[in-house]
Write a protein that holds these residues in place. Structure first.
Motif, short mmCIF file in Angstrom:
data_model
loop_
_atom_site.label_atom_id
_atom_site.label_comp_id
_atom_site.label_asym_id
_atom_site.label_seq_id
_atom_site.Cartn_x
_atom_site.Cartn_y
_atom_site.Cartn_z
N ASN A 43 55.09 38.38 12.98
CA ASN A 43 55.42 37.09 13.00
C ASN A 43 55.51 36.24 11.74
OD1 ASN A 43 55.75 37.64 15.73
ND2 ASN A 43 53.63 36.65 16.23
N ARG A 44 54.61 36.66 10.98
CA ARG A 44 54.45 35.90 9.63
C ARG A 44 55.32 36.12 8.68
NH1 ARG A 44 48.98 37.28 10.18
NH2 ARG A 44 49.08 39.07 8.46
N MET A 45 55.79 37.51 8.89
CA MET A 45 57.09 37.81 7.98
C MET A 45 58.40 37.51 8.47
SD MET A 45 55.50 41.50 6.33
CE MET A 45 57.05 41.44 5.01
N ASP A 46 58.29 37.20 9.67
CA ASP A 46 59.64 36.94 10.66
C ASP A 46 60.47 37.98 10.50
OD1 ASP A 46 61.97 34.26 10.61
OD2 ASP A 46 61.15 35.27 12.24
N ILE A 47 60.15 39.16 10.63
CA ILE A 47 60.91 40.49 10.94
C ILE A 47 60.06 41.55 11.60
CG2 ILE A 47 59.82 41.26 8.48
CD1 ILE A 47 62.89 42.46 8.03
N ARG A 48 60.87 42.61 12.16
CA ARG A 48 60.05 43.49 13.22
C ARG A 48 59.87 44.63 12.05
NH1 ARG A 48 58.68 44.57 17.90
NH2 ARG A 48 59.34 42.63 18.55
N LEU A 49 58.93 45.13 12.07
CA LEU A 49 58.69 46.13 11.06
C LEU A 49 58.46 47.60 11.90
CD1 LEU A 49 55.74 44.55 9.05
CD2 LEU A 49 58.14 44.88 8.38
N LEU A 50 57.86 47.63 13.33
CA LEU A 50 57.85 48.89 13.92
C LEU A 50 58.69 48.63 15.21
CD1 LEU A 50 54.11 49.12 13.64
CD2 LEU A 50 55.83 50.59 12.60
N THR A 51 59.35 49.90 15.72
CA THR A 51 59.92 49.90 16.80
C THR A 51 59.02 50.81 17.84
OG1 THR A 51 62.14 50.22 15.83
CG2 THR A 51 61.94 50.99 18.11
N ARG A 52 58.90 50.17 18.85
CA ARG A 52 57.71 51.01 19.89
C ARG A 52 58.50 51.16 21.14
NH1 ARG A 52 56.21 46.02 17.44
NH2 ARG A 52 54.34 45.69 16.91
N THR A 53 58.19 52.48 21.33
CA THR A 53 58.65 52.94 22.79
C THR A 53 57.38 53.53 23.61
OG1 THR A 53 58.96 55.12 22.08
CG2 THR A 53 60.84 53.78 21.62
N THR A 54 57.67 54.15 24.87
CA THR A 54 56.51 54.59 25.45
C THR A 54 55.82 55.76 25.02
OG1 THR A 54 57.99 55.73 27.16
CG2 THR A 54 57.39 53.52 27.56
N ARG A 55 56.54 56.40 24.14
CA ARG A 55 56.18 57.89 23.56
C ARG A 55 55.84 57.71 22.08
NH1 ARG A 55 59.72 62.64 26.14
NH2 ARG A 55 59.37 62.26 28.28
N ASN A 56 56.35 56.95 21.39
CA ASN A 56 55.97 56.91 19.93
C ASN A 56 56.34 55.33 19.40
OD1 ASN A 56 58.79 56.83 19.32
ND2 ASN A 56 58.81 59.26 19.44
N VAL A 57 56.00 55.44 17.96
CA VAL A 57 55.99 54.28 17.19
C VAL A 57 56.77 54.71 15.97
CG1 VAL A 57 54.98 52.12 16.08
CG2 VAL A 57 54.10 53.23 18.25
N SER A 58 57.69 54.12 15.55
CA SER A 58 58.52 54.47 14.08
C SER A 58 58.63 53.15 13.52
CB SER A 58 59.69 55.29 14.35
OG SER A 58 60.55 54.65 15.23
N PRO A 59 58.74 53.25 12.13
CA PRO A 59 59.12 51.99 11.27
C PRO A 59 60.59 51.66 11.72
CG PRO A 59 58.23 53.67 10.05
CD PRO A 59 58.55 54.24 11.30
N THR A 60 61.06 50.30 11.40
CA THR A 60 62.30 49.96 11.44
C THR A 60 62.79 50.11 9.91
OG1 THR A 60 61.64 47.76 10.68
CG2 THR A 60 61.98 48.30 13.17
N VAL A 61 64.22 49.54 9.65
CA VAL A 61 64.66 49.87 8.24
C VAL A 61 63.84 49.14 7.46
CG1 VAL A 61 66.49 49.32 6.78
CG2 VAL A 61 66.86 50.36 8.93
#
Length: 296
Positions: A43-61
């Motif tokens: 929220n502070r950076m105003d950009i999504r850093l991680l993609t969350r799914t029910t099985r794993n978490v991975s960085p966005t670009v």
């Protein structure tokens, strides 16, 4: 905008672990608290850093770019802090090693027991498996594998003499089956296969003598992914097993297993401790290397 380094450390840990649960355990916080920390950072950076799914978490670009930019810097800071242990009277810290279960039991623990008693502030973490771990990506200090299986960009130190493979069977099995005289004779026998952890394929039995290599794709009723169970099956008279001779040694000496095809089992490089090229090692890791060195 003032940055919170704790938030960035939290992000790096989650991105590398690929799991909020594992990252929370590593950081010593609750999973909900860690999730709130990452959300606040995004929220502070105003950009999504991680993609969350029910099985794993991975960085966005954007998250991958941030991880590449700051991850190595945090590693450098951590390495420098580890080096401060040189200023202490006794070496301390954790050394993480990946290896096979048999190597852990017969080589590493016997050789490192005295070190642990002498230096109570040193901790050892072992990852015992038959697969090949990326010791850099998985943040191990070192690994132990056979010399001819180690990547060329690693520094490798021998910790055992040369080894030989051994084909064996129990006296019970050989009472009803002819002793193989050549590797090709194995095609008429009930041989135990080994499922390779890395490729998923079956290990092709590799022999060698003065005339050159001989490879045999054996068949049989049993397939394993661990050597200990293969030894047990051979002792039970369930077929022919093929492993480094040291795994069968006491059973051969006491007559519970019979060895054959020895002329086709030439020596090959033994076990090596391998690690990435680094200019400086922690005192704890240096002591582990010294304890495992051949002749120690």
């Amino acid at each position: 905008m003032k940055r919170n380094l704790n938030d960035l450390i939290a992000f790096v840990t989650v991105a590398r672990e690929g799991s909020f649960t594992r990252a929370a355990a590593q950081l010593g916080v609750t999973q909900p608290a860690l999730s709130q920390t990452i959300t606040a950072l995004e929220n502070r950076m105003d950009i999504r850093l991680l993609t969350r799914t029910t099985r794993n978490v991975s960085p966005t670009v954007a998250g991958e770019r941030l991880l590449q930019a700051i991850g190595t810097r945090f590693d450098e800071i951590e390495a420098e802090l580890d080096m401060l242990t040189e200023m202490r009277d006794k070496p301390a810290g954790t050394v993480r090693i990946t290896c096979g279960p048999h190597v852990l039991k017969t080589i590493l623990l016997p050789k490192l027991s005295a070190l642990l008693r002498e230096y109570p502030d040193i901790k050892l973490e072992f990852d015992a498996n038959h697969g090949f771990r990326n010791i850099v990506a998985d943040r191990f200090d070192a690994g132990v594998r056979l010399g001819d299986t180690i990547d060329k960009d690693m520094i490798a130190m021998p910790i055992t003499p040369q080894l030989r493979m051994a084909a064996v069977a129990s006296p019970e099995y050989l009472r009803s089956h002819a002793v193989p005289l050549t590797p090709q004779d194995l095609l008429q026998h009930n041989c135990m296969n080994m499922r390779m952890a890395t490729s998923g394929g079956l290990y092709i039995w590799e022999f060698d003598n003065e005339t050159g290599p001989v490879n045999v794709r054996v068949n049989g009723q049993l397939t394993f992914n661990t050597s200990a169970h293969m030894v047990d099956a051979a002792l039970a008279g369930l077929g022919i097993a093929f492993l480094p001779e040291e795994e069968f040694a006491p059973h051969i000496e006491e007559g519970r297993l019979i060895r054959f095809l020895e002329p086709y089992c030439l020596p090959f490089p033994g076990y090596f401790l391998y690690y990435p090229s680094r200019k400086q090692h922690s005192p704890a890791f240096s002591l582990v290397m010294e304890a495992l060195k051949m002749g120690s």
